[in-house]
Design a protein around this motif. Sequence first.
Motif, PDB file in Angstrom:
ATOM      1  N   GLU A  16      24.720  -2.315 -31.525  1.00  0.00           N
ATOM      2  CA  GLU A  16      24.934  -1.474 -30.337  1.00  0.00           C
ATOM      3  C   GLU A  16      25.366  -0.062 -30.749  1.00  0.00           C
ATOM      4  O   GLU A  16      24.890   0.931 -30.219  1.00  0.00           O
ATOM      5  N   ARG A  17      26.286  -0.019 -31.719  1.00  0.00           N
ATOM      6  CA  ARG A  17      26.795   1.279 -32.165  1.00  0.00           C
ATOM      7  C   ARG A  17      25.657   2.088 -32.825  1.00  0.00           C
ATOM      8  O   ARG A  17      25.518   3.282 -32.595  1.00  0.00           O
ATOM      9  N   LEU A  18      24.848   1.408 -33.627  1.00  0.00           N
ATOM     10  CA  LEU A  18      23.743   2.091 -34.310  1.00  0.00           C
ATOM     11  C   LEU A  18      22.770   2.682 -33.286  1.00  0.00           C
ATOM     12  O   LEU A  18      22.431   3.873 -33.343  1.00  0.00           O
ATOM     13  N   THR A  19      22.353   1.878 -32.309  1.00  0.00           N
ATOM     14  CA  THR A  19      21.368   2.391 -31.341  1.00  0.00           C
ATOM     15  C   THR A  19      21.993   3.467 -30.448  1.00  0.00           C
ATOM     16  O   THR A  19      21.338   4.452 -30.110  1.00  0.00           O
ATOM     17  N   GLU A  20      23.271   3.301 -30.136  1.00  0.00           N
ATOM     18  CA  GLU A  20      23.952   4.319 -29.306  1.00  0.00           C
ATOM     19  C   GLU A  20      23.980   5.672 -30.024  1.00  0.00           C
ATOM     20  O   GLU A  20      23.702   6.715 -29.437  1.00  0.00           O
ATOM     21  N   ARG A  21      24.287   5.657 -31.330  1.00  0.00           N
ATOM     22  CA  ARG A  21      24.358   6.928 -32.078  1.00  0.00           C
ATOM     23  C   ARG A  21      22.961   7.564 -32.199  1.00  0.00           C
ATOM     24  O   ARG A  21      22.803   8.783 -32.168  1.00  0.00           O
ATOM     25  N   ILE A  22      21.932   6.711 -32.368  1.00  0.00           N
ATOM     26  CA  ILE A  22      20.560   7.229 -32.487  1.00  0.00           C
ATOM     27  C   ILE A  22      20.158   7.911 -31.176  1.00  0.00           C
ATOM     28  O   ILE A  22      19.600   9.019 -31.175  1.00  0.00           O
ATOM     29  N   GLU A  23      20.457   7.262 -30.059  1.00  0.00           N
ATOM     30  CA  GLU A  23      20.108   7.872 -28.756  1.00  0.00           C
ATOM     31  C   GLU A  23      20.913   9.147 -28.529  1.00  0.00           C
ATOM     32  O   GLU A  23      20.373  10.146 -28.053  1.00  0.00           O
ATOM     33  N   ALA A  24      22.199   9.110 -28.916  1.00  0.00           N
ATOM     34  CA  ALA A  24      23.039  10.301 -28.723  1.00  0.00           C
ATOM     35  C   ALA A  24      22.521  11.476 -29.561  1.00  0.00           C
ATOM     36  O   ALA A  24      22.747  12.641 -29.222  1.00  0.00           O
ATOM     37  N   ALA A  25      21.814  11.178 -30.660  1.00  0.00           N
ATOM     38  CA  ALA A  25      21.297  12.247 -31.530  1.00  0.00           C
ATOM     39  C   ALA A  25      19.970  12.799 -31.022  1.00  0.00           C
ATOM     40  O   ALA A  25      19.370  13.660 -31.669  1.00  0.00           O
ATOM     41  N   GLY A  26      19.488  12.282 -29.873  1.00  0.00           N
ATOM     42  CA  GLY A  26      18.278  12.867 -29.281  1.00  0.00           C
ATOM     43  C   GLY A  26      17.009  12.091 -29.555  1.00  0.00           C
ATOM     44  O   GLY A  26      15.913  12.656 -29.489  1.00  0.00           O
TER      45      GLY A  26
END
Length: 234
Positions: A157-167
Amino acid sequence: MEGLLDTALANPWSTLNTLLDGPLHPGGTQRTEQLLDRADVGEGTRLLDVGCGDGDALAVACQRDAEAVGIDPAPSTDRALRGNATAIPVQTAQIDVLLAECVLCLTDLDAALGEANRVLRDGGRLALSDVVVDGDLPDVPEAVADALCLTGARSRERLTERIEAAGFEIQNTSDHHDDLLAMRDRVTDQVDYEGMLGLIGERGQRALSAIEELEAAVEAGDVSYVSLVATAQP
Ligand SMILES: C[S@@+](CC[C@H](N)C(=O)[O-])C[C@H]1O[C@@H](n2cnc3c(N)ncnc32)[C@H](O)[C@@H]1O
């Protein structure tokens, strides 16, 4: 014997390379091929392999006639430049696909994703695979955690959240727990942990218990391996 252990931990990738004799990620070349298919890598694709190691994935990309180069802090192929995921020596918007197999768990994730977004053209693809951890990390010594790419591992969850937050917009994800189990078996078939660590006293015993704890976490799926493809948004 203790010196051997320290040497192995100080050079984790060459130690793993000796054991695996090929790509240093679960699933090997077959999973690289699938990840490149999912990221639509073909003739003329400008691909950058971040943390390319010995260049196994670069060879796969070149077989597809992609324009593939790599970066690594310790490059060991003539297709790669010295470089770091958090400061990529490539101009902005030059890359179609940025590949990062079993690498971003070793870096400052947000900085690396920011750099990935910068060097990818609009619509370019991030293709990554990484270790993920559910709950607390097994209590392994820091050097072992570094060698096994556990230090920076996050939850899915954390990995995908950071990827989405990075655009990025995530296109597809895949779980490779079976590949991690198979890689663990390949390593344990070749290394006599008890024989080796049993000879170095208390430190060896601590390392043995840490390995047992880690094996249990891998078996239970609390430590796993995932891959995903995500598109850079304009
Ligand atoms: C587990 S190996 C994976 C190698 C290759 N991608 C593969 O799958 O076979 C991790 C690689 O990441 C590289 N690496 C470590 N820290 C890095 C960083 N900050 N930026 C780029 N590469 C890094 C290491 O030198 C090593 O080659």
